[in-house]
Enzyme design. Structure first.
Site, short mmCIF file in Angstrom:
data_model
loop_
_atom_site.label_atom_id
_atom_site.label_comp_id
_atom_site.label_asym_id
_atom_site.label_seq_id
_atom_site.Cartn_x
_atom_site.Cartn_y
_atom_site.Cartn_z
N TYR A 43 0.88 -1.25 0.18
CA TYR A 43 0.18 0.05 0.16
C TYR A 43 1.03 1.26 0.15
CZ TYR A 43 -3.24 3.61 2.16
OH TYR A 43 -4.19 4.41 2.56
N ASP B 12 12.55 -12.49 -0.57
CA ASP B 12 12.42 -12.09 0.81
C ASP B 12 13.60 -11.53 1.72
OD1 ASP B 12 11.91 -12.65 3.82
OD2 ASP B 12 10.39 -13.87 3.09
N LYS C 7 1.79 -6.46 9.20
CA LYS C 7 1.19 -5.29 9.99
C LYS C 7 -0.37 -5.59 10.62
CE LYS C 7 -1.30 -3.49 6.16
NZ LYS C 7 -1.55 -2.37 5.07
N SER D 64 5.86 3.15 13.33
CA SER D 64 4.59 3.41 13.69
C SER D 64 4.19 4.26 14.68
CB SER D 64 3.77 2.02 13.58
OG SER D 64 2.57 2.39 14.32
N TYR E 286 3.15 -7.04 17.22
CA TYR E 286 3.48 -6.05 15.96
C TYR E 286 4.12 -4.83 16.23
CZ TYR E 286 2.82 -2.41 12.45
OH TYR E 286 3.00 -1.39 11.72
N LYS F 139 7.97 -3.43 15.88
CA LYS F 139 8.44 -2.06 15.35
C LYS F 139 9.66 -1.37 16.38
CE LYS F 139 6.48 -2.11 11.49
NZ LYS F 139 7.22 -2.07 10.32
N ASN G 205 -8.77 -1.98 9.80
CA ASN G 205 -8.49 -0.71 9.96
C ASN G 205 -9.84 0.03 9.52
OD1 ASN G 205 -5.32 -1.28 8.87
ND2 ASN G 205 -5.84 -0.20 11.03
N ARG H 125 -12.92 -2.05 21.30
CA ARG H 125 -11.82 -3.06 20.78
C ARG H 125 -10.66 -3.27 21.78
NH1 ARG H 125 -9.21 -2.43 14.76
NH2 ARG H 125 -8.27 -0.57 16.06
N ASP I 204 -7.43 -0.93 22.39
CA ASP I 204 -7.48 0.44 21.49
C ASP I 204 -7.30 1.63 22.85
OD1 ASP I 204 -8.03 -0.17 19.01
OD2 ASP I 204 -10.23 0.32 18.92
P1 NAD Z 1 1.52 -3.84 2.97
O1 NAD Z 1 1.34 -4.98 3.57
O2 NAD Z 1 0.41 -3.15 2.20
O3 NAD Z 1 2.90 -3.72 2.18
C1 NAD Z 1 3.94 -4.41 2.97
C2 NAD Z 1 4.93 -5.11 1.87
O4 NAD Z 1 5.78 -5.91 2.09
C3 NAD Z 1 3.87 -6.05 1.08
O5 NAD Z 1 3.95 -5.84 -0.40
C4 NAD Z 1 4.34 -7.66 1.35
O6 NAD Z 1 4.37 -8.48 0.25
C5 NAD Z 1 5.89 -7.23 1.65
N1 NAD Z 1 6.78 -7.84 2.58
C6 NAD Z 1 6.22 -8.54 3.78
N2 NAD Z 1 7.31 -9.08 4.32
C7 NAD Z 1 8.30 -9.45 3.49
C8 NAD Z 1 9.40 -9.86 3.38
N3 NAD Z 1 9.86 -10.72 4.53
N4 NAD Z 1 10.26 -9.80 2.36
C9 NAD Z 1 9.91 -9.24 1.29
N5 NAD Z 1 8.56 -8.53 1.22
C10 NAD Z 1 7.87 -8.54 2.18
O7 NAD Z 1 1.92 -2.62 4.39
P2 NAD Z 1 1.64 -1.19 4.27
O8 NAD Z 1 0.44 -0.76 4.72
O9 NAD Z 1 2.34 -0.59 2.74
O10 NAD Z 1 2.92 -0.88 5.47
C11 NAD Z 1 4.28 -0.71 4.93
C12 NAD Z 1 4.98 -0.58 6.10
O11 NAD Z 1 4.64 0.54 6.90
C13 NAD Z 1 5.12 -2.04 7.10
O12 NAD Z 1 6.37 -2.18 7.73
C14 NAD Z 1 3.99 -1.52 8.08
O13 NAD Z 1 4.24 -2.16 9.23
C15 NAD Z 1 4.28 0.26 8.27
N6 NAD Z 1 3.18 0.76 8.87
C16 NAD Z 1 1.77 0.70 8.19
C17 NAD Z 1 0.78 1.41 8.55
C18 NAD Z 1 -0.44 1.36 7.87
O14 NAD Z 1 -1.43 1.79 8.42
N7 NAD Z 1 -0.42 0.88 6.82
C19 NAD Z 1 0.91 2.23 10.03
C20 NAD Z 1 2.27 2.38 10.46
C21 NAD Z 1 3.34 1.37 10.03
C1 UD1 Z 2 -4.30 0.27 14.41
C2 UD1 Z 2 -3.38 -0.75 15.25
C3 UD1 Z 2 -1.86 0.10 15.09
C4 UD1 Z 2 -1.50 0.03 13.85
C5 UD1 Z 2 -2.47 0.81 13.02
C6 UD1 Z 2 -2.37 1.39 11.66
C7 UD1 Z 2 -4.59 -1.94 16.84
C8 UD1 Z 2 -5.12 -1.85 18.21
N1 UD1 Z 2 -4.02 -0.81 16.53
O1 UD1 Z 2 -4.36 1.49 14.88
O2 UD1 Z 2 -0.93 -0.74 15.77
O3 UD1 Z 2 -0.23 0.94 13.74
O4 UD1 Z 2 -3.87 0.30 13.07
O5 UD1 Z 2 -2.31 0.09 10.82
O6 UD1 Z 2 -5.14 -2.65 15.82
N2 UD1 Z 2 -12.40 1.34 14.54
C9 UD1 Z 2 -13.87 1.22 14.58
N3 UD1 Z 2 -14.40 0.43 13.68
C10 UD1 Z 2 -13.61 -0.52 12.94
C11 UD1 Z 2 -12.01 -0.17 12.82
C12 UD1 Z 2 -11.81 0.71 13.77
O7 UD1 Z 2 -14.53 1.96 15.27
O8 UD1 Z 2 -14.13 -1.47 12.39
C13 UD1 Z 2 -11.72 2.48 15.32
C14 UD1 Z 2 -10.75 2.12 16.31
O9 UD1 Z 2 -11.58 1.94 17.47
C15 UD1 Z 2 -9.98 3.51 16.31
C16 UD1 Z 2 -10.02 4.11 14.88
O10 UD1 Z 2 -11.26 3.53 14.25
O11 UD1 Z 2 -10.32 4.52 17.15
C17 UD1 Z 2 -8.84 3.77 13.97
O12 UD1 Z 2 -8.79 2.43 13.97
P1 UD1 Z 2 -7.70 1.70 13.10
O13 UD1 Z 2 -7.82 2.15 11.64
O14 UD1 Z 2 -7.62 -0.03 13.28
O15 UD1 Z 2 -6.40 2.24 13.56
P2 UD1 Z 2 -5.62 2.16 15.09
O16 UD1 Z 2 -6.60 1.62 16.01
O17 UD1 Z 2 -5.16 3.71 15.29
#
Ligand code: NAD
Ligand code: UD1
Length: 336
Positions: free
Chosen positions: A11, A58, A84, A124, A148, A152, A198, A291, A294
């Protein structure tokens, strides 16, 4: 000179590739497609007109990494690859530590061997645990509540130790708040497997008719309307932050942490009503229990990134809503 983008098919990776290519950077993707597919990279090509070089492999595979560094002139790494899903990490912690922690160790070891010592790491806001106040600055105490988050924080600590041991490393630790939205073309976006955990993808799946209603996890928090408050950031703004961080690594910064958020807290109920008013689509919801795990409220103090990276989130909540919906309605089944 090439930027290696681990997890580039995911993403945030795909959106960052678009920005890297716009900035005329040469890129190489390493992805094992455990949570993505090559289709997302084909869409990046459609947007940019550039074929994306990709190695299916990988980060835990040392031989694969050695081959990459011998065959390509890698100057820096943006390291997205990681698992994640918070719930899954509680059920399978070893999988998360192996992939996120051990994988990063292997990556850094090979980078060091080839004297490539510039890395941007995806951390994160989860590393702030349950903050006692908001907004959150980079110097807040760190703690985690699930494997998770722990993975990080462990990687952050490893990177800080690595820099202490060898000051020729340059490391940007980016602490993302809540990335949402999609590229405005509607060609790339978030494609969750299964039922989304999410909020944003859940809202769009309710709107498109894939799910009946949204569960709002609690309306009794000590927040403006009782629902949880978060700092939602448009994924394109987030992607641009990576370019700024990459540029900053040229200036010998050492190892530095940056919050990437907007600085504004938005509640779940505000998210629902913003989505409805921007897109004219109803999002039926029910208030349910909180949840487990949270927190009530989490949003960033963004001054440090603004001053140091000369970066600021520019897109509005309306942009996030419009772009998330544009992606969902054009791709009801994601990349499939
Ligand atoms: P995503 O799952 O869409 O992308 C992660 C990519 O990494 C995927 O394409 C997956 O196939 C690849 N991958 C995973 N493990 C691998 C490995 N061992 N070797 C090679 N490729 C591998 O996730 P994203 O939302 O794009 O997140 C990217 C990064 O940001 C992650 O490290 C995630 O933990 C971090 N992050 C994401 C969020 C969020 O809400 N999306 C929030 C905070 C941090
Ligand atoms: C979650 C993860 C966090 C991660 C982040 C981004 C948990 C406990 N935390 O955070 O570790 O870094 O996602 O990937 O999972 N909500 C609803 N209904 C839903 C989904 C969410 O009410 O179906 C609410 C949640 O209670 C929260 C807000 O929406 O208040 C955002 O939730 P979410 O998108 O899951 O993100 P985080 O909880 O911030």
């Amino acid at each position: 000179m090439t930027v290696l983008v681990t997890g580039g098919a995911g993403y945030i990776g795909t959106h960052t590739l678009v920005e890297l290519i716009a900035a005329k950077k040469s890129v190489l993707v390493l992805d094992n497609y455990c949570n993505s597919s090559v289709k997302s990279l084909l869409k990046v090509t459609e947007i940019t007109g550039v074929k994306i070089p990709v190695i299916e492999g990988d980060i835990n595979d040392k031989e694969c990494l050695n081959n990459i560094f011998t065959q390509h002139d890698i100057e820096s790494v943006i390291h997205f690859a990681g698992l994640k899903a918070v719930g899954e990490s509680c059920e399978q912690p070893l999988k998360y530590y192996q992939n996120n922690v051990a994988g990063t160790l292997t990556l850094c070891e090979v980078m060091g061997k080839y004297n490539c010592k510039k890395i941007v790491f995806s951390s994160s806001a989860t590393v702030y645990g349950d903050p006692t106040t908001v907004p959150i600055t980079e110097s807040f105490p760190l703690s985690t509540t699930n494997p998770y988050g722990a993975s990080k924080l462990m990687v952050e600590n490893i990177l800080r130790d690595l820099y202490q041991s060898d000051n020729s490393w340059n490391i940007a630790i980016l602490r993302y708040f809540n990335p949402v939205g999609a590229h405005q073309s509607g060609l790339i976006g978030e494609d969750p497997n299964d039922i989304p955990n999410n909020l944003m993808p859940f809202i769009t799946q309710v709107a498109v008719g894939k799910r009946e209603f949204l569960s709002v996890f609690g309306d009794d928090y000590d927040t403006k309307d009782g629902s949880g408050v978060r700092d939602y950031i448009h994924v394109v703004d987030l992607a641009k932050g990576h370019l700024k961080a990459l540029g900053k690594l040229e200036k010998n910064i050492g190892c530095v942490e940056y919050n990437l958020g907007t600085g504004s807290g938005v509640s779940v109920l505000e998210m629902v009503s913003a989505f409805e008013s921007v897109n004219g689509q109803k999002v039926p919801y029910k208030i349910t229990d909180r949840r487990p795990g949270d927190i009530a409220c989490c949003f960033a103090q963004t001054d440090f990134a603004e001053n140091e990276l000369n970066w600021k989130a520019e897109k509005s909540l309306s942009d996030m809503m419009a772009d998330a919906w544009n992606w969902q309605k054009n791709n009801p089944n994601g990349y499939e």
